[in-house]
Design an enzyme around this catalytic site. Sequence first.
Site, PDB file in Angstrom:
ATOM      1  N   TYR A  35       4.681 -16.119 -14.486  1.00 21.76           N
ATOM      2  CA  TYR A  35       3.852 -15.014 -13.989  1.00 21.76           C
ATOM      3  C   TYR A  35       2.373 -15.404 -13.979  1.00 21.76           C
ATOM      4  O   TYR A  35       1.667 -15.170 -12.997  1.00 21.76           O
ATOM      5  CB  TYR A  35       4.067 -13.757 -14.835  1.00 21.76           C
ATOM      6  CG  TYR A  35       3.148 -12.615 -14.448  1.00 21.76           C
ATOM      7  CD1 TYR A  35       3.246 -12.018 -13.185  1.00 21.76           C
ATOM      8  CD2 TYR A  35       2.172 -12.146 -15.322  1.00 21.76           C
ATOM      9  CE1 TYR A  35       2.396 -10.972 -12.818  1.00 21.76           C
ATOM     10  CE2 TYR A  35       1.320 -11.100 -14.962  1.00 21.76           C
ATOM     11  CZ  TYR A  35       1.431 -10.522 -13.707  1.00 21.76           C
ATOM     12  OH  TYR A  35       0.582  -9.500 -13.340  1.00 21.76           O
ATOM     13  N   GLY A  61      -2.553  -0.153  -4.412  1.00 23.47           N
ATOM     14  CA  GLY A  61      -2.772  -0.341  -2.969  1.00 23.47           C
ATOM     15  C   GLY A  61      -3.004   0.974  -2.260  1.00 23.47           C
ATOM     16  O   GLY A  61      -3.920   1.109  -1.440  1.00 23.47           O
ATOM     17  N   ALA A  83       0.807  -1.242   0.000  1.00 26.03           N
ATOM     18  CA  ALA A  83       0.000   0.000   0.000  1.00 26.03           C
ATOM     19  C   ALA A  83       0.830   1.278   0.000  1.00 26.03           C
ATOM     20  O   ALA A  83       0.281   2.362   0.161  1.00 26.03           O
ATOM     21  CB  ALA A  83      -0.939   0.008   1.212  1.00 26.03           C
ATOM     22  N   SER A  84       2.136   1.177  -0.209  1.00 23.54           N
ATOM     23  CA  SER A  84       2.955   2.402  -0.170  1.00 23.54           C
ATOM     24  C   SER A  84       2.857   3.203  -1.462  1.00 23.54           C
ATOM     25  O   SER A  84       3.240   4.365  -1.518  1.00 23.54           O
ATOM     26  CB  SER A  84       4.415   2.071   0.133  1.00 23.54           C
ATOM     27  OG  SER A  84       4.942   1.217  -0.864  1.00 23.54           O
TER      28      SER A  84
END
Length: 269
Positions: free
Chosen positions: A162, A17, A12-13
């Site tokens: 991925y 997020g 979330a930085s």
Amino acid sequence: KLAGCTLFITGASRGIGKAIALKAAKDGANIVIAAKTAEPHPKLPGTIYTAAAEIEAAGGKALPCIVNVREEQQIINAVEKAVKTFGGIDILVNNASAISLTGTLETDTKKMNLMMDVNVRGTYLASKTCLPYLRKSRNPHILNLSPPMNLNPMWFKNHCAYTISKYGMSMCVLGMAEEFRGEVAVNALWPKTAIHTAAMDMLGGSGIEKQCRKTDILADAAYCILTKPKSFTGNFIIDEVLLREEGVKDFDVYAVAPGHPLIPDFFLD
């Protein structure tokens, strides 16, 4: 609607997020910023502390926690700190993700391990650690930023590792939604188009942003999901489809360059 709710958001930085965190913060929510960037990164903007300042400015309460989702103990410590600080956890957003769009022979073991550890194992462990607290919440949700599982081979052939890792996150939704039906809502959210983030700049190069939408579209879609009752579960949601159902008609507001053609996102035929 999310006033007083506690959201535990991985990664979330910055990016998606942080956008989801800021949307919830406007309601006065408590946000646990569970991300690994404590010191400024040379190429990527934002740390857990700059994100915390933005969340508080938007009207929320922030708890920045250094969490690398590859480290189980860091997840456990952050969850315990969140419960001690805010009294519980109502929502988990599994947003942290690692990407390498490389073929089988070009994907080294280190990259493979990173994607499996962050995307699949990290999502699984964050969910497992939060679930005992989520079960005590009135309207608990887990939201994974992962795609609908599309078994068309074209989505595997160019970046098999991925794809497996992102579908691993989606399989967590499939399994946990059924396992905790009636107790905790578990859903997946995925964008219809490419989203402009620092990661997209690194992957797509200069000029890519004109072909992307802003993170706001995912924040708005996530907010719609997280404010629904816990009976809304087991869904694989595409941002634009949900927002159209909710009555949104103007999608130009989400475009970085309104009117410019958009790149469709992966995994959607």
